[in-house]
Design an enzyme around this catalytic site. Sequence first.
Site, PDB file in Angstrom:
ATOM      1  N   CYS A 156       0.812  -1.226   0.000  1.00 15.56           N
ATOM      2  CA  CYS A 156       0.000   0.000   0.000  1.00 15.56           C
ATOM      3  C   CYS A 156       0.842   1.271   0.000  1.00 15.56           C
ATOM      4  O   CYS A 156       0.335   2.356  -0.283  1.00 15.56           O
ATOM      5  CB  CYS A 156      -0.958  -0.010   1.187  1.00 15.56           C
ATOM      6  SG  CYS A 156      -2.113  -1.377   1.078  1.00 15.56           S
ATOM      7  N   HIS A 177      -3.313   7.254   2.559  1.00 18.69           N
ATOM      8  CA  HIS A 177      -3.727   5.949   2.028  1.00 18.69           C
ATOM      9  C   HIS A 177      -5.079   5.615   2.646  1.00 18.69           C
ATOM     10  O   HIS A 177      -5.327   5.876   3.823  1.00 18.69           O
ATOM     11  CB  HIS A 177      -2.681   4.892   2.401  1.00 18.69           C
ATOM     12  CG  HIS A 177      -3.157   3.497   2.167  1.00 18.69           C
ATOM     13  ND1 HIS A 177      -3.711   3.120   0.966  1.00 18.69           N
ATOM     14  CD2 HIS A 177      -3.191   2.402   2.970  1.00 18.69           C
ATOM     15  CE1 HIS A 177      -4.052   1.849   1.044  1.00 18.69           C
ATOM     16  NE2 HIS A 177      -3.765   1.391   2.241  1.00 18.69           N
ATOM     17  N   ASN A 181     -10.204  -0.109   0.074  1.00 18.17           N
ATOM     18  CA  ASN A 181      -8.738   0.018   0.098  1.00 18.17           C
ATOM     19  C   ASN A 181      -8.194  -0.439  -1.258  1.00 18.17           C
ATOM     20  O   ASN A 181      -8.211  -1.628  -1.565  1.00 18.17           O
ATOM     21  CB  ASN A 181      -8.199  -0.855   1.239  1.00 18.17           C
ATOM     22  CG  ASN A 181      -6.694  -0.806   1.366  1.00 18.17           C
ATOM     23  OD1 ASN A 181      -5.990  -0.333   0.476  1.00 18.17           O
ATOM     24  ND2 ASN A 181      -6.181  -1.312   2.476  1.00 18.17           N
TER      25      ASN A 181
HETATM   26  O1  UT7 Z   1      -3.775  -1.093   3.660  1.00 17.30           O
HETATM   27  C1  UT7 Z   1      -2.807  -1.808   4.338  1.00 17.30           C
HETATM   28  C2  UT7 Z   1      -2.837  -1.549   5.790  1.00 17.30           C
HETATM   29  N1  UT7 Z   1      -4.024  -2.091   6.356  1.00 17.30           N
HETATM   30  C3  UT7 Z   1      -4.556  -1.550   7.424  1.00 17.30           C
HETATM   31  O2  UT7 Z   1      -4.071  -0.549   7.887  1.00 17.30           O
HETATM   32  C4  UT7 Z   1      -5.769  -2.202   7.982  1.00 17.30           C
HETATM   33  C5  UT7 Z   1      -5.677  -2.185   9.472  1.00 17.30           C
HETATM   34  N2  UT7 Z   1      -6.785  -2.864  10.162  1.00 17.30           N
HETATM   35  C6  UT7 Z   1      -8.056  -2.478  10.111  1.00 17.30           C
HETATM   36  O3  UT7 Z   1      -8.445  -1.618   9.367  1.00 17.30           O
HETATM   37  C7  UT7 Z   1      -9.018  -3.118  11.114  1.00 17.30           C
HETATM   38  O4  UT7 Z   1      -8.271  -3.841  12.050  1.00 17.30           O
HETATM   39  C8  UT7 Z   1     -10.054  -4.062  10.447  1.00 17.30           C
HETATM   40  C9  UT7 Z   1     -11.094  -3.225   9.698  1.00 17.30           C
HETATM   41  C10 UT7 Z   1      -9.379  -5.015   9.496  1.00 17.30           C
HETATM   42  C11 UT7 Z   1     -10.779  -4.856  11.523  1.00 17.30           C
HETATM   43  O5  UT7 Z   1     -11.357  -3.985  12.486  1.00 17.30           O
HETATM   44  P1  UT7 Z   1     -11.130  -4.244  14.045  1.00 17.30           P
HETATM   45  O6  UT7 Z   1     -11.910  -3.211  14.749  1.00 17.30           O
HETATM   46  O7  UT7 Z   1      -9.657  -4.286  14.302  1.00 17.30           O
HETATM   47  O8  UT7 Z   1     -11.820  -5.632  14.252  1.00 17.30           O
HETATM   48  P2  UT7 Z   1     -11.186  -7.026  14.780  1.00 17.30           P
HETATM   49  O9  UT7 Z   1     -10.290  -7.605  13.743  1.00 17.30           O
HETATM   50  O10 UT7 Z   1     -10.656  -6.831  16.159  1.00 17.30           O
HETATM   51  O11 UT7 Z   1     -12.488  -7.915  14.855  1.00 17.30           O
HETATM   52  C12 UT7 Z   1     -13.556  -7.613  15.765  1.00 17.30           C
HETATM   53  C13 UT7 Z   1     -14.660  -8.622  15.555  1.00 17.30           C
HETATM   54  C14 UT7 Z   1     -14.173 -10.067  15.562  1.00 17.30           C
HETATM   55  O12 UT7 Z   1     -15.149 -10.869  16.201  1.00 17.30           O
HETATM   56  P3  UT7 Z   1     -14.968 -11.335  17.737  1.00 17.30           P
HETATM   57  O13 UT7 Z   1     -13.701 -12.135  17.766  1.00 17.30           O
HETATM   58  O14 UT7 Z   1     -14.884 -10.069  18.519  1.00 17.30           O
HETATM   59  O15 UT7 Z   1     -16.202 -12.135  17.968  1.00 17.30           O
HETATM   60  C15 UT7 Z   1     -14.143 -10.429  14.098  1.00 17.30           C
HETATM   61  O16 UT7 Z   1     -14.299 -11.814  13.864  1.00 17.30           O
HETATM   62  O17 UT7 Z   1     -15.287  -8.421  14.282  1.00 17.30           O
HETATM   63  C16 UT7 Z   1     -15.336  -9.654  13.572  1.00 17.30           C
HETATM   64  N3  UT7 Z   1     -15.254  -9.376  12.141  1.00 17.30           N
HETATM   65  C17 UT7 Z   1     -16.347  -9.108  11.402  1.00 17.30           C
HETATM   66  N4  UT7 Z   1     -17.644  -9.032  11.705  1.00 17.30           N
HETATM   67  C18 UT7 Z   1     -18.493  -8.725  10.701  1.00 17.30           C
HETATM   68  C19 UT7 Z   1     -14.161  -9.322  11.357  1.00 17.30           C
HETATM   69  N5  UT7 Z   1     -14.507  -9.022  10.102  1.00 17.30           N
HETATM   70  C20 UT7 Z   1     -15.854  -8.883  10.094  1.00 17.30           C
HETATM   71  C21 UT7 Z   1     -16.794  -8.576   9.099  1.00 17.30           C
HETATM   72  N6  UT7 Z   1     -18.098  -8.481   9.442  1.00 17.30           N
HETATM   73  N7  UT7 Z   1     -16.435  -8.309   7.813  1.00 17.30           N
END
Ligand code: UT7
Length: 327
Positions: free
Chosen positions: A114, A254, A284
């Site tokens: 990215c 980004h 993204n």
């Molecule tokens: O471009 C390159 C660089 N990339 C980045 O900078 C991305 C960085 N990361 C992020 O943007 C965020 O971490 C995400 C958007 C990927 C995820 O958000 P988060 O607030 O960090 O969520 P998480 O991964 O901690 O997941 C929270 C919950 C989990 O469930 P439990 O374990 O709490 O029950 C996930 O399984 O959300 C669940 N989850 C979803 N739920 C519904 C993960 N993906 C989804 C989804 N829909 N698509």
Amino acid sequence: MTLRSKITGTGSYVPKKVISNFDLEKKLNTSDEWITERTGIKERRIAARNETNSDLCLEASKKALEAAGLKAKELDMIIVATMSGDMPMPSTAAFLQSKLGAKEIAAFDMNAACSGFLYGLSVADNFIKTGTAKKILLVGSEVNSRFLDWEDRTTCVLFGDGAGAVILEPTRSKRGILSTSLYSDGDMWDYICLPGGGSTHPASAKTIKEKKHYIKMRGNETFKIAVRTLEKLVIDTLKENNLKPSQLSMLIPHQANLRIISATAKRLKLPMDKVALNLDKYGNTSSASIPIALDEVVREKRIKKDDYILLEAFGGGLTWASALIKW
Ligand code: UT7
């Protein structure tokens, strides 16, 4: 006066097909509410079956060339920043050169995930500053959709396809690219990666079965590092250029996550109307996100002569990078 490079034209292209959060809700255990709240994304564009990465590059490049008042034959270098090229070999830049009908010139790809566009900007800037090249086409382009596991809700809802292009030319004025900063920490390679298809895991029935040919991301851990790293990066970049945050006219980040972008803007005390945003429309788009956003703010006339513009990115590698431009 010092020789520096200046962006003399911008262009962008996104595929026509739109996939909304509501479309994804029908196929996956996800919701528009979750995607919107956690990322800021509402929809993304997906390349048509017969559309390649270099096709996207071509459309964005034609617009950038037109904006700069140049013909493809006048270019002396083509750089494509991508992690989803047409083929592992030859480069997507070679296909683009052929499609543009550009003459025999240097054409190569760069991969810094990215951060790729800003890595490319820095390389192009240095070619111009040394006088080696005078008219460079730099494109950030991705067809991420072909490398997503559409059953994995933790990644497929995040990414999209698109391309953005710029033309760089020399200037002896005080305007242009003032600085670029590039960083990488390969110890964190497995935070975001696509493990299959390289020499470590060449394609086989086993790698396909193990889903190694898809983008993997340790999202939450990446998120925390991104926020911390980008907050420091933007402050350091301004300090290097003896500028105060209040002197900035626009932040072009980004487009990975609205919460990351808001944290960076907050650190700079910058109101959100001075931040270029398009992740709601495109998700993204990796190395394409900054040049697409730049092209949009240029065409919307949201930046004007002498404005200070800060560009920043964070991605696989892990890599991070910034550029400061006096427009
Ligand atoms: O471009 C390159 C660089 N990339 C980045 O900078 C991305 C960085 N990361 C992020 O943007 C965020 O971490 C995400 C958007 C990927 C995820 O958000 P988060 O607030 O960090 O969520 P998480 O991964 O901690 O997941 C929270 C919950 C989990 O469930 P439990 O374990 O709490 O029950 C996930 O399984 O959300 C669940 N989850 C979803 N739920 C519904 C993960 N993906 C989804 C989804 N829909 N698509």
